[in-house]
Structure formats: C-alpha cells, structure tokens
Design an enzyme around this catalytic site. Structure first.
Site, PDB file in Angstrom:
ATOM      1  N   GLY A 158      72.052  39.472  40.282  1.00 30.62           N
ATOM      2  CA  GLY A 158      71.548  38.169  40.738  1.00 30.62           C
ATOM      3  C   GLY A 158      72.512  37.064  40.362  1.00 30.62           C
ATOM      4  O   GLY A 158      72.124  35.930  40.074  1.00 30.62           O
ATOM      5  N   ALA A 176      74.534  35.200  41.921  1.00 24.93           N
ATOM      6  CA  ALA A 176      74.649  33.954  42.695  1.00 24.93           C
ATOM      7  C   ALA A 176      73.389  33.108  42.583  1.00 24.93           C
ATOM      8  O   ALA A 176      73.304  32.030  43.170  1.00 24.93           O
ATOM      9  CB  ALA A 176      74.937  34.276  44.167  1.00 24.93           C
ATOM     10  N   GLY A 177      72.409  33.577  41.840  1.00 24.74           N
ATOM     11  CA  GLY A 177      71.163  32.821  41.663  1.00 24.74           C
ATOM     12  C   GLY A 177      71.325  31.733  40.616  1.00 24.74           C
ATOM     13  O   GLY A 177      72.415  31.546  40.047  1.00 24.74           O
ATOM     14  N   GLN A 228      68.069  50.364  39.928  1.00 21.97           N
ATOM     15  CA  GLN A 228      69.119  49.929  38.995  1.00 21.97           C
ATOM     16  C   GLN A 228      69.139  50.798  37.731  1.00 21.97           C
ATOM     17  O   GLN A 228      70.202  51.066  37.176  1.00 21.97           O
ATOM     18  CB  GLN A 228      68.943  48.446  38.669  1.00 21.97           C
ATOM     19  CG  GLN A 228      69.206  47.599  39.932  1.00 21.97           C
ATOM     20  CD  GLN A 228      69.226  46.115  39.711  1.00 21.97           C
ATOM     21  OE1 GLN A 228      68.921  45.629  38.621  1.00 21.97           O
ATOM     22  NE2 GLN A 228      69.571  45.369  40.743  1.00 21.97           N
ATOM     23  N   ASP A 260      61.374  32.023  25.070  1.00 21.11           N
ATOM     24  CA  ASP A 260      60.093  31.615  24.456  1.00 21.11           C
ATOM     25  C   ASP A 260      60.301  31.312  22.969  1.00 21.11           C
ATOM     26  O   ASP A 260      59.750  30.346  22.431  1.00 21.11           O
ATOM     27  CB  ASP A 260      59.059  32.723  24.646  1.00 21.11           C
ATOM     28  CG  ASP A 260      58.987  33.167  26.097  1.00 21.11           C
ATOM     29  OD1 ASP A 260      58.599  32.355  26.939  1.00 21.11           O
ATOM     30  OD2 ASP A 260      59.372  34.309  26.391  1.00 21.11           O
ATOM     31  N   ARG A 274      62.015  28.056  22.707  1.00 17.80           N
ATOM     32  CA  ARG A 274      61.060  26.984  23.039  1.00 17.80           C
ATOM     33  C   ARG A 274      60.150  26.706  21.844  1.00 17.80           C
ATOM     34  O   ARG A 274      59.816  25.548  21.556  1.00 17.80           O
ATOM     35  CB  ARG A 274      60.207  27.407  24.243  1.00 17.80           C
ATOM     36  CG  ARG A 274      60.968  27.368  25.560  1.00 17.80           C
ATOM     37  CD  ARG A 274      60.187  28.098  26.649  1.00 17.80           C
ATOM     38  NE  ARG A 274      60.773  27.877  27.962  1.00 17.80           N
ATOM     39  CZ  ARG A 274      60.442  28.566  29.055  1.00 17.80           C
ATOM     40  NH1 ARG A 274      59.532  29.521  28.986  1.00 17.80           N
ATOM     41  NH2 ARG A 274      61.007  28.297  30.214  1.00 17.80           N
ATOM     42  N   HIS A 324      56.575  38.551  28.016  1.00 18.45           N
ATOM     43  CA  HIS A 324      57.097  37.253  28.470  1.00 18.45           C
ATOM     44  C   HIS A 324      56.190  36.779  29.610  1.00 18.45           C
ATOM     45  O   HIS A 324      56.497  36.945  30.785  1.00 18.45           O
ATOM     46  CB  HIS A 324      58.544  37.372  28.948  1.00 18.45           C
ATOM     47  CG  HIS A 324      58.979  36.144  29.698  1.00 18.45           C
ATOM     48  ND1 HIS A 324      59.160  34.935  29.091  1.00 18.45           N
ATOM     49  CD2 HIS A 324      59.198  35.927  31.018  1.00 18.45           C
ATOM     50  CE1 HIS A 324      59.481  34.032  29.995  1.00 18.45           C
ATOM     51  NE2 HIS A 324      59.517  34.605  31.180  1.00 18.45           N
TER      52      HIS A 324
HETATM   53  P1  NAX Z   1      67.060  32.933  41.820  1.00 13.27           P
HETATM   54  O1  NAX Z   1      66.116  33.274  42.927  1.00 13.27           O
HETATM   55  O2  NAX Z   1      67.769  31.639  41.792  1.00 13.27           O
HETATM   56  O3  NAX Z   1      68.177  34.076  41.723  1.00 13.27           O
HETATM   57  C1  NAX Z   1      67.888  35.428  41.797  1.00 13.27           C
HETATM   58  C2  NAX Z   1      69.087  36.096  42.454  1.00 13.27           C
HETATM   59  O4  NAX Z   1      68.856  37.499  42.391  1.00 13.27           O
HETATM   60  C3  NAX Z   1      69.251  35.715  43.912  1.00 13.27           C
HETATM   61  O5  NAX Z   1      70.571  35.245  44.130  1.00 13.27           O
HETATM   62  C4  NAX Z   1      68.984  37.025  44.655  1.00 13.27           C
HETATM   63  O6  NAX Z   1      69.787  37.169  45.812  1.00 13.27           O
HETATM   64  C5  NAX Z   1      69.341  38.051  43.583  1.00 13.27           C
HETATM   65  N1  NAX Z   1      68.725  39.364  43.753  1.00 13.27           N
HETATM   66  C6  NAX Z   1      67.494  39.672  44.255  1.00 13.27           C
HETATM   67  N2  NAX Z   1      67.339  40.997  44.290  1.00 13.27           N
HETATM   68  C7  NAX Z   1      68.461  41.551  43.800  1.00 13.27           C
HETATM   69  C8  NAX Z   1      68.898  42.875  43.621  1.00 13.27           C
HETATM   70  N3  NAX Z   1      68.128  43.913  43.963  1.00 13.27           N
HETATM   71  N4  NAX Z   1      70.133  43.092  43.087  1.00 13.27           N
HETATM   72  C9  NAX Z   1      70.920  42.041  42.780  1.00 13.27           C
HETATM   73  N5  NAX Z   1      70.571  40.755  42.944  1.00 13.27           N
HETATM   74  C10 NAX Z   1      69.355  40.509  43.461  1.00 13.27           C
HETATM   75  O7  NAX Z   1      66.208  33.171  40.486  1.00 13.27           O
HETATM   76  P2  NAX Z   1      66.549  32.685  39.002  1.00 13.27           P
HETATM   77  O8  NAX Z   1      65.991  31.343  38.791  1.00 13.27           O
HETATM   78  O9  NAX Z   1      67.980  32.927  38.709  1.00 13.27           O
HETATM   79  O10 NAX Z   1      65.628  33.701  38.163  1.00 13.27           O
HETATM   80  C11 NAX Z   1      65.920  35.068  38.097  1.00 13.27           C
HETATM   81  C12 NAX Z   1      64.781  35.825  37.444  1.00 13.27           C
HETATM   82  O11 NAX Z   1      64.615  35.403  36.086  1.00 13.27           O
HETATM   83  C13 NAX Z   1      63.403  35.593  38.102  1.00 13.27           C
HETATM   84  O12 NAX Z   1      62.745  36.849  38.187  1.00 13.27           O
HETATM   85  C14 NAX Z   1      62.697  34.695  37.115  1.00 13.27           C
HETATM   86  O13 NAX Z   1      61.292  34.836  37.215  1.00 13.27           O
HETATM   87  C15 NAX Z   1      63.229  35.231  35.818  1.00 13.27           C
HETATM   88  N6  NAX Z   1      63.089  34.386  34.624  1.00 13.27           N
HETATM   89  C16 NAX Z   1      62.881  35.013  33.440  1.00 13.27           C
HETATM   90  C17 NAX Z   1      62.802  34.345  32.246  1.00 13.27           C
HETATM   91  C18 NAX Z   1      62.587  35.057  30.951  1.00 13.27           C
HETATM   92  O14 NAX Z   1      62.466  34.363  29.932  1.00 13.27           O
HETATM   93  N7  NAX Z   1      62.528  36.387  30.880  1.00 13.27           N
HETATM   94  C19 NAX Z   1      62.877  32.862  32.222  1.00 13.27           C
HETATM   95  C20 NAX Z   1      63.536  32.264  33.398  1.00 13.27           C
HETATM   96  C21 NAX Z   1      63.239  32.939  34.717  1.00 13.27           C
HETATM   97  O15 NAX Z   1      62.053  32.412  35.231  1.00 13.27           O
END
Ligand code: NAX
Length: 325
Positions: free
Chosen positions: A11, A13-14, A112, A159, A162, A187
C-alpha cells in the site's frame, strides 16, 4: 557501511505508505548507518501513483536509500525481505458490512502470508498496520507455516503513543517522562489503555489523576482518537500511523529502554489468561532483536473485564475468517 536490508511496504502509494517510505528511506527506522532497499507493493491500478512515489524518493537522494523495487507482484515485493510492513488494505466501501470488510481483507492477507512464506527471508519481521490489523496479522501468520509465528505482529503502537500524549497533556509533563503504559488487546474501540502500572516522573500515574478522568475521559478519548482525527482532518491518521509503525519496528530491532516497555500486538501465548490463538496487544520489552511479554503485572477487576472484552472481540473476528486460517 553495512550491507543493505530489504524492507517491503504494501500500500506504498496510500496515505500511510507515502509518509512511511520517506522516513524509512532516510534511515529513521533502522539507523543512519543502515542502507535499505525499499520494496514497494501496490495493486495494479495504483502503479502509476507508485511511480510518482519512486521518483520523489529518488529525488531525495537519501544516503541510506540503496535501491527501490516497485511492483504489483507480492512475490517480487517480499523476495528476501527482512522486514515487511503490511499497510495496504481494502477500505470500507458504501454499503459494506463489517463482516464483508473482514473477509475482503482476509483474502489480501492470506495471499500475502503465502507469498511471505514462499520468498521472504526466514527471519522476516512482519508488522500489520492494515485494518483489522490484529486479525489480518493472524491470517498472514497462519498462511505462512514455514516462518516463525512469533514474527507476525500487529500495530497498537499508535494507540500507545496516543495514550502517552493524553497523559502528558493532563499531567503537564513531556511524554518522555512517562513509562510503563500498555494497550491491551485489539486495535479497535475495545482496546484497553491501561495506566495501572504507568509512572509519571517515577510517580504512579493513577495517583496524579482522578479515577473519573481515567475511566470516563482518558480511556474513551484514546479508544476513539482515530474517529476524532477523521472528523477534524477529513481523512484518517496517516503521519502519526507511519510514525508509530517506525517506532514499532525500530524498538523491535534495536530494543526498548531499560525500565520501560512498549505495546505490540503479538501472538498470545497464554499470558494474562489470554489463550493462544489471537494476536493481542501486550506490554513487551525488546532486546537482541526479539520481544518478550512483560510478566507478573497485577490485574484488578476493572482491568480483567476489559482484557476479556477485547479478547472476545478478537475471537469473534477470528471466527469470521475461520476458512482462511
Ligand atoms: P489508503 O487507502 O490511503 O492506502 C491504502 C493503499 O493500499 C492504497 O494505495 C491501495 O491501493 C493499497 N492496497 C489495497 N490493497 C492492496 C493490496 N492487496 N496489496 C497492496 N496494496 C494494496 O489507506 P491508509 O490511510 O494508508 O491506511 C492503510 C490501512 O491502515 C487501512 O486499513 C487503515 O484502516 C489502517 N490503519 C491502521 C492503524 C493502526 O493503528 N493499526 C491506524 C491508521 C490506519 O487507520
């Protein structure tokens, strides 16, 4: 100079990936003397955006960035990787139930896990950030039977950080003067931020704040902080999540300071009455590249109930994906 280590980010590019890649490339996770090869994984439609990230990373001319691989093939991204930060996940779409989200992500993390099993370094350290992080980590672990199950972890460090920030503000000290805080469990909003063993400048935190603030303000604020950020920013936490991921891996590799601990989601081993079978947030110390769950902490009835409630939620999540583990 040391030989480069391979760090995979999914991910990439996210939002979080974008914040994470630059900090890792600049040596903030593994050290200013440790070159890294970044292996960036994205889904095919995001490969164009990923090229942009790659161009910007190159344009930084970081001394610690040795090479970048950008791909939509998990087996290329995870090839010989020493650390894998699994951030990419499916966001909740319109009309999608929690159960559907769980299943959609379970598919991603089983694929994965299998790819890691096949091609990663045999000591790869895995941190799952993508939600539901604890259960996604369990799925990846169960699909990678040839890797060390202890090396599959989930992020509760955001967390934890925070919680430090809230307590620091309340007691008017810098967060570096707070020790021994724990995030137990999932989480999610059932997580249990525990201050019963926390010290602020060496004094018990709970002797410095009112019980009502702890139970009715601190705990819900930490549990709901993600939602508060979305409300304020219009987007979920990204830079703070990336920072916590760096803290998690850095401490795991380099160790935790003497007299303190951190919170990591790790496979339960029976500690504190949480049976084996879920990835659970625990207090851990790290040394020589390994972690140990802190033992022997007293749990009162208030804590026990909360540890069990968050465990129950993890069991429900696990049951929802049982065909994939
Ligand atoms: P974004 O939607 O900005 O980025 C996610 C990226 O993952 C996208 O670019 C997408 O194309 C890519 N992606 C999707 N499926 C994929 C796959 N099979 N293989 C490779 N890449 C893939 O989300 P973002 O804000 O970066 O958050 C990413 C994840 O972190 C989300 O699931 C979010 O809920 C989670 N979080 C977890 C946190 C934690 O404390 N554990 C806190 C922050 C965040 O909310």
């Amino acid at each position: 100079m040391k030989s480069p280590v391979n760090v995979a980010i999914t991910g990439a590019a996210g939002q979080i990936g974008y914040a994470l890649a630059f900090r890792i490339a600049s040596g903030q996770m593994l050290g200013a003397d440790q070159p890294v090869n970044l292996h960036l994984l994205e889904i095919t439609p995001a490969l164009g955006a990923l090229q942009g990230v790659l161009m910007e990373l190159n344009d930084c001319a970081f001394p610690t960035l040795n090479k970048i691989v950008a791909t939509d093939d998990a087996k290329i991204a995870f090839k010989d990787c020493h650390a894998a930060l699994l951030v990419g996940a499916r966001p909740r779409g319109p009309g999608m139930e929690r159960k559907d989200l769980l299943l959609a992500n379970a598919q991603i993390f089983s694929v994965q896990g299998k790819a890691l099993d096949e091609v990663a370094d045999r000591n790869v350290r895995v941190l799952v950030v993508g939600n539901p992080a604890n259960t996604n980590s369990l799925i990846a672990q169960r699909n990678a039977p040839n890797l060390n199950p202890r090396n599959f972890t989930a992020m509760v460090r955001l967390d934890h950080n925070r919680a430090l920030a809230q307590l620091a503000e309340k007691t008017a000290v810098h967060s570096t003067r707070i020790r021994k805080t724990t995030i137990w469990g999932n989480h999610s909003s059932t997580q249990y931020p525990d201050l019963h063993h926390t010290l602020v400048d060496g004094k018990p935190a709970l002797s410095l704040v009112e019980q009502s603030w702890y139970a009715d303000t601190f705990i819900p604020v930490v549990q709901q902080r993600g939602a508060a950020i979305i409300k304020a920013r219009g987007q979920s936490s990204a830079a703070s999540a990336a920072s916590a991921a760096i803290d998690h891996v850095r401490d795991w590799v380099n160790g935790t300071p003497e007299g303190d601990w951190v919170s990591m989601g790790v496979p339960s081993d029976g500690s504190y009455g949480i049976p084996e079978g879920v990835i659970y947030g625990y207090p851990v110390t790290c040394k020589n590249g390994d972690y140990q769950i802190v033992q022997g902490l007293d749990l009162n009835e208030f804590s026990r109930q909360r540890l069990d409630a968050t465990h129950k939620e993890l069991l429900e999540e696990r049951d929802g994906v049982k065909d994939l583990i």
